[in-house]
Write an enzyme that holds these catalytic residues in place. Structure first.
Site, PDB file in Angstrom:
ATOM      1  N   ARG A  69     -17.224   3.814   3.853  1.00 36.22           N
ATOM      2  CA  ARG A  69     -16.151   2.981   3.330  1.00 36.22           C
ATOM      3  C   ARG A  69     -15.027   2.764   4.347  1.00 36.22           C
ATOM      4  O   ARG A  69     -14.548   1.654   4.537  1.00 36.22           O
ATOM      5  CB  ARG A  69     -15.566   3.608   2.066  1.00 36.22           C
ATOM      6  CG  ARG A  69     -16.458   3.520   0.850  1.00 36.22           C
ATOM      7  CD  ARG A  69     -15.870   4.286  -0.322  1.00 36.22           C
ATOM      8  NE  ARG A  69     -16.669   4.131  -1.511  1.00 36.22           N
ATOM      9  CZ  ARG A  69     -16.497   3.182  -2.433  1.00 36.22           C
ATOM     10  NH1 ARG A  69     -15.524   2.311  -2.271  1.00 36.22           N
ATOM     11  NH2 ARG A  69     -17.268   3.107  -3.490  1.00 36.22           N
ATOM     12  N   ASP A  88     -11.832  -1.559  -9.292  1.00 34.00           N
ATOM     13  CA  ASP A  88     -11.771  -0.312 -10.055  1.00 34.00           C
ATOM     14  C   ASP A  88     -10.548  -0.226 -10.955  1.00 34.00           C
ATOM     15  O   ASP A  88     -10.568   0.480 -11.970  1.00 34.00           O
ATOM     16  CB  ASP A  88     -11.783   0.888  -9.100  1.00 34.00           C
ATOM     17  CG  ASP A  88     -13.172   1.222  -8.598  1.00 34.00           C
ATOM     18  OD1 ASP A  88     -14.141   0.605  -9.083  1.00 34.00           O
ATOM     19  OD2 ASP A  88     -13.298   2.105  -7.730  1.00 34.00           O
ATOM     20  N   ALA A  96     -18.448  -1.484  -5.967  1.00 37.86           N
ATOM     21  CA  ALA A  96     -17.776  -2.290  -4.944  1.00 37.86           C
ATOM     22  C   ALA A  96     -18.270  -3.727  -4.969  1.00 37.86           C
ATOM     23  O   ALA A  96     -17.481  -4.672  -4.811  1.00 37.86           O
ATOM     24  CB  ALA A  96     -17.989  -1.672  -3.568  1.00 37.86           C
ATOM     25  N   GLU A 138       0.851  -1.199   0.000  1.00 37.70           N
ATOM     26  CA  GLU A 138       0.000   0.000   0.000  1.00 37.70           C
ATOM     27  C   GLU A 138       0.883   1.244   0.000  1.00 37.70           C
ATOM     28  O   GLU A 138       1.794   1.363   0.818  1.00 37.70           O
ATOM     29  CB  GLU A 138      -0.916   0.002   1.224  1.00 37.70           C
ATOM     30  CG  GLU A 138      -1.635   1.299   1.530  1.00 37.70           C
ATOM     31  CD  GLU A 138      -2.489   1.798   0.382  1.00 37.70           C
ATOM     32  OE1 GLU A 138      -2.426   3.011   0.106  1.00 37.70           O
ATOM     33  OE2 GLU A 138      -3.206   0.982  -0.235  1.00 37.70           O
ATOM     34  N   ARG A 152     -21.437  16.358  -2.371  1.00 36.14           N
ATOM     35  CA  ARG A 152     -21.709  15.484  -1.228  1.00 36.14           C
ATOM     36  C   ARG A 152     -21.731  16.294   0.067  1.00 36.14           C
ATOM     37  O   ARG A 152     -20.842  17.109   0.310  1.00 36.14           O
ATOM     38  CB  ARG A 152     -20.639  14.396  -1.103  1.00 36.14           C
ATOM     39  CG  ARG A 152     -20.544  13.455  -2.304  1.00 36.14           C
ATOM     40  CD  ARG A 152     -19.351  12.530  -2.150  1.00 36.14           C
ATOM     41  NE  ARG A 152     -19.173  11.639  -3.272  1.00 36.14           N
ATOM     42  CZ  ARG A 152     -19.522  10.356  -3.305  1.00 36.14           C
ATOM     43  NH1 ARG A 152     -20.108   9.830  -2.245  1.00 36.14           N
ATOM     44  NH2 ARG A 152     -19.306   9.613  -4.366  1.00 36.14           N
TER      45      ARG A 152
END
Length: 457
Positions: free
Chosen positions: A139, A339, A352, A50, A222
């Site tokens: 998420r 994705d 997802a 990561e 949002r």
């Protein structure tokens, strides 16, 4: 998976080493699947690399259908509980509303000024999403629950990939070079590194338009509204239940999150300007900016806009529709999932979930690779891995790219731009139901049979 007969295994067979790039939802779920569904604990090693300094997910709300949760259970029986731990009921928590609801939020008489007045007697189109079928969660909260299941030593942080070399590693394995100067090797690499995937750029070439997502010319505003304020303005039922309001060239939806402490609002509008890929997809915005697009809508939608905070976020919507990975999701022993393979706009709310299906598919085919390796007999690891990834693409490509296309089309339907339906929401609702059922009622067992049949063929 059935157990391997110890008498048929090769004791000297080295473990299959799989590297996953990206520690988001799909990468972590896939890692758990590979570890927990291996025919033998010693048959596989999994490592996640990561680039960030901490485990995090960008974005806001996410919802998993019953079908996606079934896939999760088949990957790791503990995963559905991760959803349940952070999910928010739609409506009454003791008797949740398992429906998605669609209504015309635009048409109104100029004399309609009270919230809900223009909706009196108007059809609310309901789409049953299955038991607990529409329960949103955040998420980051879901990923936090998943990470509690991850064994120590699987994840390495601050590992930004800069180069892949399929023949550069010892024994012909895939070599990964990272920004910090370190080099790692693995038998195969799976890119779960999201919409701006570096692994995709390696596969397709950095200069190839298909290596990058492209702007859909839609912006999502949002904002989060404290639930007491939402209830006071909209009423208990409307505030605590999901609603989507359709209208010309825009649409707005809201649903409860954070155990109904907040109402999440997402408003989609057209944007005729460009959005460079290097510009962050999330930018600050204001309530007034959002309100311009909805100033001629009915009083209910305008009231929802008025509830939004002064300062909020806007997200540029990108996807892979215009420039897909037309030659497939893999090359050699490098593969894409989620994705990174097929980024979709959010209008079906299924990106997802389709990624979770990918994780189950890869868990399955790589389990078949392990079983063949454990039996020995001179089978070659390289050819088995290449075959597994080719099978993954063959089985998953049509469905995943259909979602990318259908999601764009769903937006046009919501916003009255579809040439067949226009503002006829009754006809539009029937088509949305057809599309949604294709997503929700997917034959998971059929996919698994097809994967094994293709692999054995």
């Amino acid at each position: 998976m059935d157990a391997i007969d110890p008498s048929l295994t090769s004791p000297s067979s080295p473990p299959l080493e799989i590297a996953i790039i990206g520690c988001g939802i799909i990468g972590t779920v896939l890692a758990l699947g590979l570890l927990n569904n291996s025919p033998s604990p010693s048959a596989i090693r999994v490592k996640i690399y990561e680039q960030a300094a901490s485990i995090r997910e960008i974005g806001a709300g996410i919802a998993f259908t019953a079908n996606a949760r079934k896939c999760m259970f088949m990957i790791d029986s503990r995963l559905p509980e991760c959803v349940r731990a952070v999910a928010t009921a739609n409506g009454d928590p003791d008797n949740p509303t398992n429906y998605m609801q669609f209504v015309d939020g635009y048409t109104h008489d100029p004399g309609n000024t009270e919230v809900g007045q223009e909706l009196e007697g108007r059809t609310v189109h309901k789409l049953h999403a299955g038991e607990r079928g529409f329960e949103g969660c955040h998420r980051a909260q879901f990923l936090e629950q998943v990470m509690k299941l991850m064994p120590e030593g699987v994840v390495e942080l601050r590992k930004r990939l800069v180069r892949l070399d399929e023949e550069g590693g010892e024994g012909g394995r895939v070599q990964m070079s990272f920004e910090d100067g370190s080099v790692e090797i693995a038998d195969a690499v799976i890119g779960c590194d999201g919409i701006k995937s570096l692994v995709r750029q390696h596969l397709l070439g950095a200069a190839n338009p298909s290596s990058h997502p492209h702007y859909t010319h839609k912006i999502a505003y949002r904002g989060l509204v404290p639930m007491p304020q939402a209830i006071e303005k909209l009423g208990l039922y409307r505030a605590t239940n999901q609603h989507m309001y359709g209208g010309p060239s825009a649409h707005l939806l809201h649903f409860p999150v954070m155990q109904q402490k907040l109402m999440n609002v997402v408003a989609f509008v057209n944007d005729h300007d460009g959005w460079p890929l290097q510009k962050p997809m999330s930018q600050p915005a204001t309530r007034d900016e959002t309100g311009i697009a909805f100033q001629d809508w009915g009083p209910t939608v305008r009231a929802i806009i008025d509830l939004l905070p002064d300062q909020m976020d806007k997200w540029a919507v990108f996807d892979h529709l215009d420039y897909p990975a037309s030659e497939g999701y893999s090359k050699g022993r490098v593969c894409l999932a989620g994705d990174a393979a097929h980024a979709s706009s959010p209008h079906h709310g299924a990106g997802a979930g389709i990624g979770i299906e990918d994780a189950l598919a890869l868990t399955t085919v790589l389990g078949l690779v392990q079983r063949d390796l454990m039996k020995g007999g001179g089978v070659e690891k390289v050819s088995l891995l290449e075959k597994a990834f080719q099978v993954f693409t063959k089985v998953r490509y049509e469905r995943s790219m259909w979602l990318v296309k259908s999601s764009r089309e769903a937006c046009e339907i919501y916003e009255w731009n579809h040439p067949e339906f226009g503002s006829d929401m009754a006809k539009a609702h029937k088509d949305i139901r057809r599309r949604s059922h294709k997503i929700w009622y997917f034959d998971i067992e059929g996919m698994l049979r097809e994967l094994e049949d293709e692999f054995r063929r």
